[in-house]
Design a protein around this motif. Structure first.
Motif, mmCIF file in Angstrom:
data_model
loop_
_atom_site.group_PDB
_atom_site.id
_atom_site.type_symbol
_atom_site.label_atom_id
_atom_site.label_comp_id
_atom_site.label_asym_id
_atom_site.label_seq_id
_atom_site.Cartn_x
_atom_site.Cartn_y
_atom_site.Cartn_z
ATOM 1 N N TRP A 133 -41.508 -0.609 -13.076
ATOM 2 C CA TRP A 133 -41.978 0.165 -11.762
ATOM 3 C C TRP A 133 -41.458 -0.314 -10.571
ATOM 4 O O TRP A 133 -40.908 0.118 -9.977
ATOM 5 N N ALA A 134 -41.607 -1.746 -11.099
ATOM 6 C CA ALA A 134 -41.613 -2.531 -9.382
ATOM 7 C C ALA A 134 -40.305 -2.966 -9.188
ATOM 8 O O ALA A 134 -39.923 -3.022 -8.074
ATOM 9 N N ALA B 295 -38.222 0.094 -7.925
ATOM 10 C CA ALA B 295 -38.847 1.409 -7.171
ATOM 11 C C ALA B 295 -37.890 -0.558 -5.517
ATOM 12 O O ALA B 295 -37.438 0.112 -4.468
ATOM 13 N N ARG C 254 -34.676 0.654 -3.016
ATOM 14 C CA ARG C 254 -34.569 0.485 -2.199
ATOM 15 C C ARG C 254 -33.358 -0.322 -1.414
ATOM 16 O O ARG C 254 -32.896 0.150 -0.170
#
Length: 267
Positions: free
Chosen positions: A14-15, A18, A22
């Motif tokens: 998930w990191a 993300a 971005r």
């Protein structure tokens, strides 16, 4: 005296996702500013350009009679606006490596991110222009609201998918290959007569229908018309084949993108 080294934890899925979101978001903003700037109508050119193309084609068919109860204007708007998405995404992928190599100095930016950002931007612009034109033709009485909106949205999603998958292959294949690069634009024009964007499969003899059935674009346009107009059917749409074709094309695009990394030279 022994020294203990601590291995830093690997970032979670998930990191990493993300960060990727971005990065793609930043690339979309950069592409918008580079392509459209802030002069005149600025970012509205993202919608205005395909909107003008679709409007001209619709006006050319405004005097044509309806076929099977479907207005020629509405039929053209659905077909051509969705085809603009395909043409725009594929054409923009040509030469994308050379024009964005400096961005690869940032280790978080990859050519996959650049390709996806361009596809999203082009797809969003054509989709919004299609909505504007659709509202206009509905307001003028050429057609009613989509009778099966889910299928229309699915068709647009499939068009975005297959266009992005092809653009991955083209971005990787045209890097340092100017001959292949020059074939991209003619390729998109040659696909118009075999895309079924301006005709229905039912209008063709069986021999030609069987040939076009191997091409994914007619499946997409038949699905879009089924979602838009009453009286249409999915007789010539094979969802399993269409999904499989998109998946295989995506896989090939990712593999080509991965192998092309070895040929990138940053100076």
């Amino acid at each position: 005296m022994s020294t203990t080294f601590t291995v830093p934890p690997r970032p979670s899925l998930w990191a990493g996702l993300a960060v990727q979101i971005r990065v793609i978001g930043a690339l979309i903003l950069r592409e918008m500013h580079t392509r459209y700037g802030r002069d005149n109508i600025g970012y509205l050119w993202m919608i205005a350009e395909p909107l003008m193309l679709g409007s001209v084609i619709a006006l050319l068919h405004s005097g044509s009679p309806a076929h099977d109860g479907v207005s020629a204007v509405a039929f053209t708007v659905v077909g051509y606006c969705i085809f603009i998405m395909f043409r725009g995404i594929v054409n923009r992928s040509e030469g994308a490596f050379e024009s964005n190599v400096p961005l690869l100095y940032h280790h978080q930016v990859t050519m996959f991110d650049v390709t996806i950002a361009r596809a999203i931007l082009e797809g969003a612009g054509t989709f919004l222009s299609f909505l504007v034109l659709l509202i206009i033709v509905i307001s003028l009485g050429y057609v009613g609201f989509p009778v099966r909106p889910l299928y229309l949205i699915m068709a647009i999603g499939y068009m975005l998918w297959i266009s992005t998958a092809l653009s991955l292959m083209i971005v990787a294949g045209t890097y340092e290959n100017t001959a292949l690069e020059k074939l991209v634009h003619p390729f998109t024009y040659f696909t118009i007569p075999i895309s079924a964007s301006f005709y229905q499969m039912a209008w063709l003899p069986k021999y030609y229908r069987d040939i076009l059935g191997w091409i994914p674009l007619p499946h997409i346009f038949e699905m879009a018309r089924y979602g838009m107009f009453p009286g249409m059917n999915l007789e010539y749409v094979d969802m399993t084949y269409l999904t499989g074709f998109c998946m295989v094309t995506t896989l090939l695009g990712l593999l080509l993108m991965n192998t092309s990394r070895e040929r990138i030279h940053l100076h």
